[in-house]
Each structure stands twice: as structure tokens, then as C-alpha cells.
Scaffold this active site. Structure first.
Site, mmCIF file in Angstrom:
data_model
loop_
_atom_site.group_PDB
_atom_site.id
_atom_site.type_symbol
_atom_site.label_atom_id
_atom_site.label_comp_id
_atom_site.label_asym_id
_atom_site.label_seq_id
_atom_site.Cartn_x
_atom_site.Cartn_y
_atom_site.Cartn_z
ATOM 1 C CG HIS A 441 -2.132 -0.737 1.166
ATOM 2 N ND1 HIS A 441 -2.791 -1.242 2.263
ATOM 3 C CD2 HIS A 441 -2.898 -1.078 0.102
ATOM 4 C CE1 HIS A 441 -3.891 -1.870 1.888
ATOM 5 N NE2 HIS A 441 -3.971 -1.790 0.577
ATOM 6 C CD GLU A 442 -0.837 5.644 -0.861
ATOM 7 O OE1 GLU A 442 -0.036 6.472 -1.313
ATOM 8 O OE2 GLU A 442 -1.924 5.394 -1.401
ATOM 9 N N GLY A 443 3.101 2.413 -1.960
ATOM 10 C CA GLY A 443 4.497 2.299 -2.352
ATOM 11 C C GLY A 443 5.249 1.208 -1.617
ATOM 12 C CG HIS A 448 8.215 4.399 0.787
ATOM 13 N ND1 HIS A 448 7.731 5.676 0.736
ATOM 14 C CD2 HIS A 448 7.155 3.582 0.542
ATOM 15 C CE1 HIS A 448 6.434 5.650 0.496
ATOM 16 N NE2 HIS A 448 6.058 4.388 0.368
#
Length: 601
Positions: A441-443, A448
Site C-alpha cells: 500500500h502507498e508504495g 521508499h
């Protein structure tokens, strides 16, 4: 056996002792509030969580949404929970009074939402997404756009989504193919497909406001050509009434291993001539705008991962206290009474690791929320700027570290339960499945890691990084001054020095060969995350040591604080040393993975 929603004593510790959120009452925006108002907000959230969300966590997992070709069908408890959440005002609570909100601090609302997510993270996802979409509109939409869409989103009549990913382009947003054609009336027509859109269709609201990234025809290549659009599922008339169905079609539901009651969708825009959409802000600045919602979501995903790890810890702790099995190695009497499994040293090891991961992750996410608050409302411009820079640096870690170690906590919870851990009659296997989505989720971690090492650390002459070092150094000085916490100074100082040594080695490597220099960025992300978690555990230890010095301390509080100190001790002695072999690989610019050839697999 009923699992508590989080741990009320720990939430109180995080909010008022670790983060000293009561001092927010000195700020102009919150002077009409009180600690009692903050607590009442949390109590309301907890009540709603227990009554309307917890009742269908397992049911929503077992009966995921279906699509009959025209409509999505969900269990009725999902809408009941949504309505209760909206009616309590949580979709508008962070807005100013004159905007119809409660003017509530970010940190208080994050904990309120944590209770909701602890009860049922899948159903909680709809509110989480809608809040982010409305905040995005509030920041960058025109006055007309805000007037048309935000009030019904505050009321819960409309929900919101973020539509970024495409079937062939995952996280490579520079290469998205969804495009927009300008119309004579100032609107646009969207054409394309988006995938993995959480909440992209459902049966709980009248309308869905999709926040869509697309490229206007003729736009520059890459991310510099991305614009942001509002594209509602149902068109909204000038008077606020609903109009015709927009040209946004649900192509299908995706079936996930976790978060099953949050619909995951494939959406098609423009199959019948183009989906009507409205440009937000200026052309070609869409990704810049969307980063606000993405960064909010990254902290939210990290918090969700922490919560799921926390719930697994809570359940396995209670189970270990009640489950009799076996005897201690020192007991040679086969007819003696069995001990509860928490008496076995290895079970305590697994529980202590869970505590360190779950409470450490919770502290990390709530600290990030306090930085967000300070970036908005701190009394001086310098304090606001410092909070923003530090949050910007730490956001990749706040998303990724809880997602990794919250999942490890869930794995250990299953192990504590033994055979019971992997059957569906017990909740820990669902916690694990739900949490396995959060490292994506979200990368992903890799994204990151690249962001942290390639962008966030070196940017602005390492301003954010310098602020982090300064903050940790202040904690070290405080810990050194107390006999109960001096033991934590050396391991944290060594970890900080190791991080600094690695960082100063990697930056020149990147300058020489950026591909090789960033090849091990994920390892750097983990190392940095371990140091951040270690620092926050020493911070918790400092506060706990202070608590132990109070007069007439209740035995429960004494045990609570000593548990914090022991978890900090565990983290500093068992987890922080793990960075040393990582540091060697990074400083050596180890190229084993980088040099592997496609043909050799």
C-alpha cells in the site's frame, strides 16, 4: 476471548506523556478545547468502533463485496458503520468551526481513527480515503469546487478515492496513459483505466469523488505533464443535487488476501465518450498536489500496520495468559499442574518482540502526526518549518517500518497461538493477511528506500537529516541525566554514529554511480528505520522513568512503566545491534545483488 481495542493506558501515555498533546491547548486554534474534550472525542470513537465496526470484522472478511455487472453488494453492517462514523462528525472533525468542523488536533483524530481501525481496518478504509480526498480538495480546489463537493463529503453522502495506478504502470506514474481532453465549457473529458483503486465503487454512499491523475493532451512527458482532476461517479448539479451517471465504469472487483471488505477496483473512464472531469489547480502540477494525499496516506498506512500488529499482540498476550500447556524445564513431575504458556521463556520473547514492534510503530506514527500538527499550528515560523522538514524526511520510514515490523508482530502472534494461530476461528491469521497488504500500500519498500536515500536525506543540504540528529542528541542528553535510563545512551549513540557513518559514505557513492549507489537503498531504509524506532523507545523509556518517580504510584502504573523500560531494553539489546552487518554491506557498496544477471536466475 475478547481482544481489547488497542490499550487505553498506552494511548493515554502516547498522547499526554510522550507527546505532551495537552500543551496544544495553549495554541490559539485549540483554546476552546480541553483535555476532557480530547478524551470525550476518543471515547466516542471507541464506542463507535466497538458497536459498529468490531461486529463485522470477521464477517466482512468472509463475505467480501460482490459485483453483479451493475451494482456492488456489501454486507449491511458496512453502511451502518459508515453512517455512524459520519454522524459522529469524524469526516469533518479536523475542519475549522466556521467550516462545519470541530477544530480537533491531528494527533487526537489519529488516535480516534486508530480505535476505529483496530476494530475493523477494512471498513475503516472508506473514511480514511474520503478524508484524504476532501483534504486535497480543501487545499487545492477552487472555491466553486470546494463548495460543490466538500460539504457532502463532510456529511458522509459522498466518499472519495485517489486514482493513480494503471494496469501497466504500477507506481511508475511518469508513464501513465490516462488522458484528458479540454472542452469548450472549461471541463475535461477523461479516457483511460485505473487499477487497485480502493473504495472505487461501493454501496454505502450516494456518490464517489475520484481524484484522478491524468495528462492533458499535448502535455510535457513524464511527471511534469501530470494534472489532477475531480471526476465524480455521478455528476453534481450547480444546486448540489445529483445529476446523470458519469462515464466512469466499474470494470471489476479485485480479490485481495486482506482488507477484503474494502473494495479494490478496476475503473474505466470514457468508454461512452469521455468522463466529465474538472481540473484542480494549474495544469501539469497534479503530482505535486497529489503528494499531499499520498503523504497523508503513507502515515495512515503505517498507522494501520502498527494497529494490526498491536491487535495481534493484544490477542496473543491474552491467549498466553490463559492457555495452559507444558511445564518449565526445571519441573520433572509429569503429574504437576501445567503452566500457562506465558511462563515459557520463548513465549515471553515473542511477546516482548511484538510489544517492541507494535508500540514502537505506534509511537512512530503518532510522533509523525504530532509533526504534522506542529507544521500547521506551532507558534513560531521556525518551529513550523522544522516540523515540516523533519516530517518530510521521516515519512518514508513512517510508512515502511511499521509495515514491515507490524507484520513481523502478526507472524509472532500466530506462532504464540501455535496450531490455533492459523485457523480462522481465531483473529490473528486475519490480522496477518490484512497487514500483508501494507508493505505494498502507498508504495513498496524499494520505492521508499529510493525516496529516502536518493531525495529526502540529501535535499536542502541535509537539513531534515541534521534536525533528526539534533533531536536524537537531545534525547541522549536527557537519558544520560537519569540513572534509570543511562544504559540506553551507549547503544543509541552507537546506532546514530553508525547511521551517520553509512550516510556520509553512501552520498559520494551515489554521486559516482547513482544506479550502484542506490542499489541497496531498501537496506538503508531498514537501517534508518531501526535507528528511529530505537530513538523512540529511548524516548518512551525516559518518560517511563519520569513516571516511576511519582509519589503514591498505583501498582498498575508501576507495572506499565517497567514494561516500557523492559521493551526499550529489549530493543536496544536485541534489535539495534542488527544494524551493524547492514552497515558493513552498505559501506562496502556490496554489489552482489546489483551484479546478478538476468540470465543467471
Amino acid at each position: 476471548m475478547t481482544t481489547p481495542l488497542l490499550n487505553d493506558r498506552d494511548m493515554e501515555f502516547m498522547l499526554y506523556e510522550l507527546l505532551d498533546s495537552e500543551q496544544l491547548l495553549n495554541r490559539e486554534r485549540y483554546r476552546e478545547h480541553s483535555r476532557e474534550v480530547f478524551n470525550a472525542t476518543l471515547d466516542t470513537a471507541k464506542t463507535i468502533a466497538e458497536k459498529y465496526f468490531a461486529n463485522h470484522n470477521a464477517k466482512g472478511d468472509a463475505n467480501e463485496p460482490t459485483f453483479d455487472g451493475e451494482n456492488v453488494h456489501q454486507i449491511p453492517e458496512t453502511k451502518q458503520a459508515w453512517d455512524a462514523f459520519a454522524e459522529a462528525g469524524f469526516l469533518a472533525a479536523h475542519y475549522d468551526f466556521d467550516e462545519g468542523g470541530m477544530q480537533m488536533p491531528e494527533i487526537v483524530l489519529r488516535i480516534a481513527n486508530a480505535y476505529i481501525s483496530a476494530a475493523n481496518i477494512a471498513t475503516a478504509g472508506y473514511g480514511f480515503l474520503s478524508l484524504g480526498a476532501a483534504n486535497l480538495l480543501r487545499s487545492f480546489g477552487s472555491e466553486e469546487q470546494k463548495a460543490r463537493f466538500i460539504p457532502p463529503m463532510q456529511e458522509g453522502r459522498f466518499s472519495g478515492t485517489m486514482a493513480l495506478t494503471e494496469p501497466n504502470q504500477g507506481s511508475a506514474l511518469a508513464d501513465i496513459s490516462t488522458y484528458a481532453e479540454p472542452q469548450a465549457d472549461g471541463t475535461y473529458r477523461l479516457f483511460g483505466q485505473k487499477m487497485y483503486i480502493s473504495g472505487g465503487d461501493q454501496s454505502i454512499t450516494e456518490n464517489i469523488v475520484h481524484m484522478v491523475l491524468a495528462k492533458i493532451k499535448g502535455a510535457p512527458a513524464g511527471v511534469k505533464g501530470i494534472s489532477l482532476f475531480i471526476c465524480p461517479k455521478v455528476l453534481v448539479n450547480e444546486d448540489g443535487s445529483l445529476g446523470a451517471r458519469n462515464d466512469v465504469a466499474l470494470a471489476g472487483l479485485l480479490h485481495k488476501m486482506g482488507y477484503r471488505n474494502t473494495t479494490s477496483t478496476v475503473l474505466s473512464f470514457g468508454e461512452k465518450g469521455g468522463a466529465e472531469a474538472y481540473l484542480v489547480g494549474e495544469p501539469h502540477k497534479g503530482l505535486h498536489y497529489m503528494f499531499q494525499m499520498m503523504n497523508e496516506a503513507r502515515i495512515g498506512v503505517g498507522l494501520g500496520a502498527a494497529i494490526l500488529g498491536y491487535q495481534g499482540y493484544n490477542y496473543s498476550l491474552n491467549y498466553a495468559r490463559e492457555r495452559p500447556q507444558g511445564r518449565l524445564p526445571s519441573c520433572k513431575d509429569p503429574e504437576s499442574k501445567q503452566v500457562n504458556i506465558i511462563e515459557h521463556a520463548d513465549v515471553r520473547r515473542m511477546l516482548l518482540a511484538q510489544k517492541a514492534y507494535a508500540e514502537g510503530a505506534m509511537a512512530m506514527c503518532l510522533y509523525a502526526s504530532s509533526l504534522f500538527e506542529d507544521a500547521e499550528t506551532a507558534p513560531t515560523e521556525q518551529a513550523r518549518s522544522d516540523a515540516f522538514e523533519l516530517l518530510d524526511l521521516l515519512t518514508p520510514i513512517v510508512k515502511s517500518w511499521p509495515s514491515k515490523y507490524g507484520l513481523k508482530a502478526n507472524e509472532l502472534a500466530i506462532q504464540v497461538l501455535g496450531g490455533a494461530g492459523y485457523i480462522r476461528e481465531y483473529p490473528v491469521e486475519q490480522y496477518y493477511r490484512d497487514n500483508r497488504l501494507n508493505p505494498i500500500h502507498e508504495g513498496t519498500e524499494a520505492i521508499h528506500g529510493l525516496d529516502l536515500l536518493g531525495r529526502k536525506v540529501p535535499m536542502k543540504n541535509m537539513q531534515g537529516y541534521a534536525l533528526f540528529k539534533k533531536t536524537v542528541t537531545q534525547t541522549l542528553a536527557t537519558a544520560q541525566a537519569d540513572a534509570l535510563t543511562t544504559e540506553f545512551v551507549a547503544p543509541l549513540q552507537q546506532a546514530l554514529d553508525t547511521l551517520d557513518d553509512v550516510t556520509q559514505t553512501l552520498l559520494p557513492q551515489m554521486a559516482r554511480d547513482v544506479d550502484l549507489g542506490l542499489a541497496n537503498a531498501t537496506l538503508y531504509l531498514d537501517l534508518f528505520g531501526r535507528v528511529v524506532a530505537g530513538w523512540l523507545w529511548v524516548e518512551q523509556a525516559v518518560v517511563a522513568a519520569r513516571g516511576l518517580q511519582r509519589e503514591n504510584l498505583h501498582r498498575d502504573d508501576d507495572n506499565f512503566y517497567r514494561g516500557k523500560l523492559q521493551a526499550a531494553r529489549y530493543y536496544c539489546e536485541w534489535e539495534l545491534p542488527e544494524i551493524q552487518p547492514q552497515a558493513k554491506l552498505l559501506k562496502d557498496c556490496n554489489a552482489v545483488c546489483f551484479d546478478m544477471k538476468n540470465e543467471w536466475f
